[in-house]
Design an enzyme around this catalytic site. Structure first.
Site, PDB file in Angstrom:
ATOM      1  NE  ARG A   1      15.764 -11.106 -18.864  1.00 23.71           N
ATOM      2  CZ  ARG A   1      16.603 -12.102 -19.164  1.00 23.71           C
ATOM      3  NH1 ARG A   1      16.174 -13.352 -19.175  1.00 23.71           N
ATOM      4  NH2 ARG A   1      17.859 -11.873 -19.454  1.00 23.71           N
TER       5      ARG A   1
ATOM      6  CG  ASP B   1       2.796   6.936  -9.093  1.00 27.72           C
ATOM      7  OD1 ASP B   1       1.911   7.078  -9.959  1.00 27.72           O
ATOM      8  OD2 ASP B   1       2.807   5.978  -8.283  1.00 27.72           O
TER       9      ASP B   1
ATOM     10  CE  LYS C   1      -4.203   0.956  -9.331  1.00 29.42           C
ATOM     11  NZ  LYS C   1      -3.204   1.648  -8.544  1.00 29.42           N
TER      12      LYS C   1
HETATM   13  C1  LIG Z   1      -1.977   1.317  -7.865  1.00 28.73           C
HETATM   14  C2  LIG Z   1      -0.877   2.281  -7.718  1.00 28.73           C
HETATM   15  C3  LIG Z   1       0.455   1.874  -7.747  1.00 28.73           C
HETATM   16  C4  LIG Z   1       0.836   0.422  -7.879  1.00 28.73           C
HETATM   17  O1  LIG Z   1       0.418  -0.097  -9.096  1.00 28.73           O
HETATM   18  P1  LIG Z   1       0.102  -1.664  -9.316  1.00 28.73           P
HETATM   19  O2  LIG Z   1      -0.278  -1.723 -10.740  1.00 28.73           O
HETATM   20  O3  LIG Z   1      -0.973  -2.041  -8.357  1.00 28.73           O
HETATM   21  O4  LIG Z   1       1.370  -2.399  -8.999  1.00 28.73           O
HETATM   22  C5  LIG Z   1       1.433   2.838  -7.634  1.00 28.73           C
HETATM   23  N1  LIG Z   1       1.128   4.140  -7.489  1.00 28.73           N
HETATM   24  C6  LIG Z   1      -0.149   4.567  -7.460  1.00 28.73           C
HETATM   25  C7  LIG Z   1      -0.415   6.016  -7.297  1.00 28.73           C
HETATM   26  C8  LIG Z   1      -1.191   3.665  -7.570  1.00 28.73           C
HETATM   27  O5  LIG Z   1      -2.461   4.094  -7.517  1.00 28.73           O
END
Ligand SMILES: *Cc1c(COP(=O)(O)O)cnc(C)c1O
Length: 391
Positions: free
Chosen positions: A55, A182, A207
């Site tokens: 962890r 993000d 992604k």
């Molecule tokens: C997909 C996504 C998330 C969340 O990510 P997960 O891996 O699905 O938890 C957050 N921000 C953006 C811009 C995303 O495209």
């Protein structure tokens, strides 16, 4: 070192020894032993000095973390079990010693809005939403609410707006708050938010970075100031990525810059074609010279790389027409997610922004005729042919 070179080399062959695996091996052990109790005690005292429990740290994750730290030019990285787990850990890290208030972009990934409204707000952390492309409004929101954290996406979802991260970082720092960005849609090939003054950068590794549709993962790369707290937060509640997923993500990252370059070029061709099609209404794309944030994009993005996401409206279409159009697609995969090698289309009103009340969706400009296309690495003409047939 160039980002293409970093992507291929960093994080592997970390341990000097008589034989060194060429790529980082998958280590599945949940705990570690040492020759002496004193050595184990030393590791407990300084967790970054060695491994004792999964962890806290894992050698496979460490390879991936070192790699992503190099790509984002940060101080350290935490690999998380999902992008949402990463966002939550970043926000907790930002707010631990700061006022429990957030200023966030009003255009965000759907689940991020749910995280703010349905999880953080009920725990006494309110969010003020602001149009981050209106710097005056951002400045006022920061001055009025004195937040502990400012949160935005480099390229917003699904309308692809781009805020001036560097200017917002200045305002955020001036107010003593932490800026969390993000960077999922842009990837570090296009923008490295820490270089622009952000404190932490978050990815859904699911992604572009992993890129093959077979991993759920998240990453937080932080500056020096926040790294120790970030690890501490993670050690306590354990939002960590598993070693198999770390391995897959690392394997994916090696080609992310190549893939992204191709995807950006394909997206330019697809967006130009869409803009001339009479059945298509408004096209949102970051390379468009008429994009509302064209000046910021020109300033922050490298030449020729504008991202590989496109969103567009079908002319005179409602939900039924969009469903019929998407049902006719043969190549483009109708699925949630983005950034994979294959092109994918999503219907925001049904998927990413489903949980928002229709009125709020409308206010954000996410109409029922809007679809979002993640352009893959296929030949551009095949993507265009599929769209042409379905339209
Ligand atoms: C997909 C996504 C998330 C969340 O990510 P997960 O891996 O699905 O938890 C957050 N921000 C953006 C811009 C995303 O495209």
């Amino acid at each position: 070192m160039n980002i293409f070179t970093k992507a291929v080399h960093v994080g592997d062959r970390r341990k000097p020894g008589p034989h060194i695996p060429v790529t980082a091996p998958i280590t599945t052990a949940s705990s570690y032993v040492y020759e002496t109790m004193q050595q184990l005690d030393d590791v407990f005292a300084a967790p970054d000095s060695g491994y004792c429990y999964a962890r806290y740290d894992n050698p496979t994750n460490s390879g991936l973390e070192e790699l992503v730290t190099a790509l984002e030019n940060g101080h350290g990285t935490l690999a998380c079990s999902s992008g949402m787990a990463a966002l939550n850990a970043a926000i907790q890290t930002a707010l631990l010693d700061r006022p429990k208030r957030i200023v966030a972009a009003n255009a965000l990934y759907g689940a991020t809005i749910s995280l703010l409204d349905k999880l953080l707000d009920p725990f006494g952390v309110p969010t003020t939403y602001v149009d981050i492309c209106d710097l005056g409004a951002v400045e006022r929101a920061i001055a009025e609410t004195k937040p502990g954290c400012v949160l935005l996406e480099t390229i917003s979802n699904p309308l692809l707006r781009v805020g001036a991260i560097d200017r917002i970082a200045e305002m955020t720092r001036g107010a003593g708050a932490a800026l969390v960005v993000d960077n999922t849609f842009a990837t570090p090939l296009l923008v490295r938010p820490l270089e622009l003054g952000a404190h932490m950068v978050v990815h859904s590794a699911t992604k572009y970075l992993a890129g093959h549709g077979d991993v759920l993962g998240g990453l937080i790369t932080s500056d020096q100031e926040h790294y120790a707290v970030l690890r501490q937060v993670s050690r306590i509640y354990g939002p960590v990525l598993g070693p198999f997923e770390s391995y897959l993500t690392m394997r994916g990252v090696k080609t992310f810059a190549l893939r992204m370059e191709r995807q950006c070029a394909n997206a330019c061709r697809v967006a130009s074609w869409l803009a001339t099609n009479p059945k298509v209404g408004k096209v949102n794309f970051t390379a468009d010279s008429a994009h509302p944030d064209a000046a910021t994009i020109a300033r922050l993005f490298p030449k020729g790389l504008y991202g590989a996401m496109i969103s567009f409206e079908l002319r005179d279409a409602g939900r039924a027409e969009v469903f019929a159009f998407m049902d006719r697609l043969k190549l483009i995969v109708r699925a949630t997610s983005l950034g994979d090698v294959h092109s994918m289309m999503l219907y925001p009103a049904m998927a990413s922004h489903r949980d928002l009340p229709p009125k709020q969706r409308e206010r954000l400009g996410i109409r029922d005729s809007l679809v979002r296309l993640s352009v893959g690495i296929e030949a551009a003409e095949d993507i265009i042919e599929d769209l042409d047939r379905a339209l």
